[in-house]
Write an enzyme that holds these catalytic residues in place. Structure first.
Site, PDB file in Angstrom:
ATOM      1  N   ASP A  72      -0.406  -0.581  -4.443  1.00 49.57           N
ATOM      2  CA  ASP A  72      -1.545   0.289  -4.433  1.00 49.57           C
ATOM      3  C   ASP A  72      -2.057   1.579  -4.022  1.00 49.57           C
ATOM      4  O   ASP A  72      -1.511   1.479  -2.870  1.00 49.57           O
ATOM      5  CB  ASP A  72      -2.436  -0.847  -4.166  1.00 49.57           C
ATOM      6  CG  ASP A  72      -4.293  -0.340  -4.161  1.00 49.57           C
ATOM      7  OD1 ASP A  72      -4.241   0.168  -5.058  1.00 49.57           O
ATOM      8  OD2 ASP A  72      -5.201  -1.505  -3.521  1.00 49.57           O
ATOM      9  N   GLU A 102      -1.191   0.005  -8.544  1.00 50.47           N
ATOM     10  CA  GLU A 102      -3.379  -0.352  -8.556  1.00 50.47           C
ATOM     11  C   GLU A 102      -3.712   0.845  -8.241  1.00 50.47           C
ATOM     12  O   GLU A 102      -3.281   1.496  -7.284  1.00 50.47           O
ATOM     13  CB  GLU A 102      -3.712  -1.418  -7.380  1.00 50.47           C
ATOM     14  CG  GLU A 102      -5.051  -1.203  -7.369  1.00 50.47           C
ATOM     15  CD  GLU A 102      -5.063  -2.829  -6.512  1.00 50.47           C
ATOM     16  OE1 GLU A 102      -4.357  -3.428  -6.453  1.00 50.47           O
ATOM     17  OE2 GLU A 102      -5.696  -2.469  -5.854  1.00 50.47           O
ATOM     18  N   LYS A 120       0.883  -0.892   0.078  1.00 49.96           N
ATOM     19  CA  LYS A 120      -0.223  -0.011  -0.467  1.00 49.96           C
ATOM     20  C   LYS A 120       0.716   0.767  -0.015  1.00 49.96           C
ATOM     21  O   LYS A 120       2.038   1.491   0.836  1.00 49.96           O
ATOM     22  CB  LYS A 120      -0.994   0.323   0.874  1.00 49.96           C
ATOM     23  CG  LYS A 120      -2.415  -1.183   1.173  1.00 49.96           C
ATOM     24  CD  LYS A 120      -2.893  -0.634   0.800  1.00 49.96           C
ATOM     25  CE  LYS A 120      -4.708  -1.773   0.229  1.00 49.96           C
ATOM     26  NZ  LYS A 120      -5.762  -1.195  -0.653  1.00 49.96           N
ATOM     27  N   ASP A 157      -9.425  -0.821  -9.362  1.00 50.26           N
ATOM     28  CA  ASP A 157      -9.356  -1.177  -8.725  1.00 50.26           C
ATOM     29  C   ASP A 157     -10.766  -0.768  -7.881  1.00 50.26           C
ATOM     30  O   ASP A 157     -11.771  -0.972  -8.844  1.00 50.26           O
ATOM     31  CB  ASP A 157      -8.934  -1.423  -7.309  1.00 50.26           C
ATOM     32  CG  ASP A 157      -9.530  -2.345  -6.150  1.00 50.26           C
ATOM     33  OD1 ASP A 157     -10.986  -2.149  -6.356  1.00 50.26           O
ATOM     34  OD2 ASP A 157      -8.777  -2.046  -5.119  1.00 50.26           O
ATOM     35  N   LYS A 169     -14.133  -7.748  -7.158  1.00 47.60           N
ATOM     36  CA  LYS A 169     -14.432  -8.339  -5.437  1.00 47.60           C
ATOM     37  C   LYS A 169     -15.700  -8.522  -5.741  1.00 47.60           C
ATOM     38  O   LYS A 169     -15.975  -7.761  -6.076  1.00 47.60           O
ATOM     39  CB  LYS A 169     -13.942  -7.094  -4.254  1.00 47.60           C
ATOM     40  CG  LYS A 169     -12.324  -6.573  -4.304  1.00 47.60           C
ATOM     41  CD  LYS A 169     -12.291  -5.310  -3.319  1.00 47.60           C
ATOM     42  CE  LYS A 169     -10.836  -5.313  -3.346  1.00 47.60           C
ATOM     43  NZ  LYS A 169     -10.016  -4.147  -2.818  1.00 47.60           N
TER      44      LYS A 169
HETATM   45 MG    MG Z   1      -7.032  -1.930  -4.749  1.00 51.15          MG
END
Ligand code: MG
Length: 338
Positions: A147, A173, A117, A197, A221
């Site tokens: 991400d 991402e 992250k 995403d 997701k």
């Molecule tokens: Mg993500």
């Protein structure tokens, strides 16, 4: 609990009353702060003789949370057979200080791919660089993806990607939030693949990303996309390689993610489904945690068995149970109308 047969559209034939009567809300401790939270609340809903997960994040309003409810109601609507019996997964590293990175990654056991992250609010690019460097130095062979959760503007993203590129990135991402900025970034910066995403899961039209040429990869997701079947349709229609990820789900939600990943026509990237390692508790005894199979960290395709003793052990406070009951009442009509 009465046996329920699915509706013609695949959704479960259940009543709001039965869900309200049987819903159990748990509050699971987290082993590391992630997404700004240290406890993960999730609702488990009884459908037939099984449990499904409904766990929209607390800040989500009814329109978004109802899509997650729709997913819960269609959990058992999996039309095709799985194409594989296990799914390779990546470790996920929250935006922790660089000197904690290796320690957090040890929770995952052995792995070959890590998502790091970056662009966390309140941090600087130097923090991201230090975190990525710490991982690269300790794991020279690792596949590293980052991400940003849309946290950079276009110029910041360009600077960040140029700075991070020497560490070797598998992909970036959601470096920027806006679709047109993703398109621009891809034209300006063709050396690192771009994954979308939020632009998929929070969009009215999840396929706009693919039509606009805004990404090389889609992250999908189960809950935000309305279920395993709907998410599979989105991937196929996008024509892009997909990475199935979780949303800090319990093992019940993770198992649904594995069911989706096991049905993708091709699986070119390790999936973000090992986040169970970030939870200090779960609702099943045999938790879905990654295991090394000699080549990759993997999760098996399984049907999770919820343990009611764990539902008791991790039960959220009465006031939180009440909050989720009202949430379910608010989301129910919207989930029907989706
Ligand atoms: Mg993500």
């Amino acid at each position: 609990m009465p046996e329920s047969q699915p509706n013609a559209d695949g959704s479960a034939a259940v009543s709001l009353e039965s869900l309200l009567a049987g819903m159990r809300v748990v509050s699971l401790p987290m082993t590391v702060r992630f997404r700004g939270i240290t406890e993960r609340e999730a609702a488990l809903l009884p459908i037939g003789d099984r449990w499904v997960e409904w766990s929209p994040f607390l800040e989500y309003e009814a329109p978004e949370a109802s899509r997650w409810l729709r997913a819960a109601l269609t959990t058992f609507d999996t039309p095709s057979a799985p194409l594989r019996d296990r799914v390779p997964v990546n470790a996920t590293l929250p935006a922790v200080p660089a000197d904690q990175a290796v320690q957090v990654l040890e929770r995952y056991g052995r792995w070959r791919t890590v998502k790091i992250k970056v662009a966390e609010r309140g941090q600087r690019l130097d923090d991201d660089v230090a975190r990525v460097r710490a991982v690269r130095e300790r794991f020279p062979e690792a596949r590293i993806r980052i991400d940003a959760n849309g946290g950079w503007d276009l110029d910041q993203a360009e600077t960040a990607l140029r700075t991070l590129e020497p560490f070797g990135l598998e992909y970036a991402e959601q470096p920027v939030a806006q679709l047109h900025d993703l398109v621009t970034l891809r034209t300006r910066f063709d050396r690192i693949p771009i994954a979308a995403d939020e632009s998929v899961r929070k969009a009215e039209d999840p396929l706009r990303v693919a039509r606009m040429g805004a990404a090389d990869i889609v992250v999908v997701k189960v809950q935000p996309l309305g279920g395993v079947s709907a998410a599979l349709d989105t991937v196929v229609a996008s024509g892009l390689p997909a990475v199935v990820s979780s949303a800090l789900d319990t093992s019940v939600g993770l198992a649904a993610g594995v069911q989706l990943a096991a049905r993708l026509p091709s699986l070119d990237y390790d999936c973000g489904l090992s986040t169970g390692a970030l939870l200090g508790g779960d609702v099943v005894r045999r938790r879905l945690l990654p295991e090394w199979d000699g080549d990759a960290a993997v999760l098996p395709v399984t049907q999770p068995e919820v343990d009611e003793g764990l539902l008791d052990e991790f039960a959220a406070a009465d006031e939180r149970q009440q909050h989720w009951r009202q949430r379910l009442i608010d989301c129910w009509p919207l989930a029907q109308a989706v």
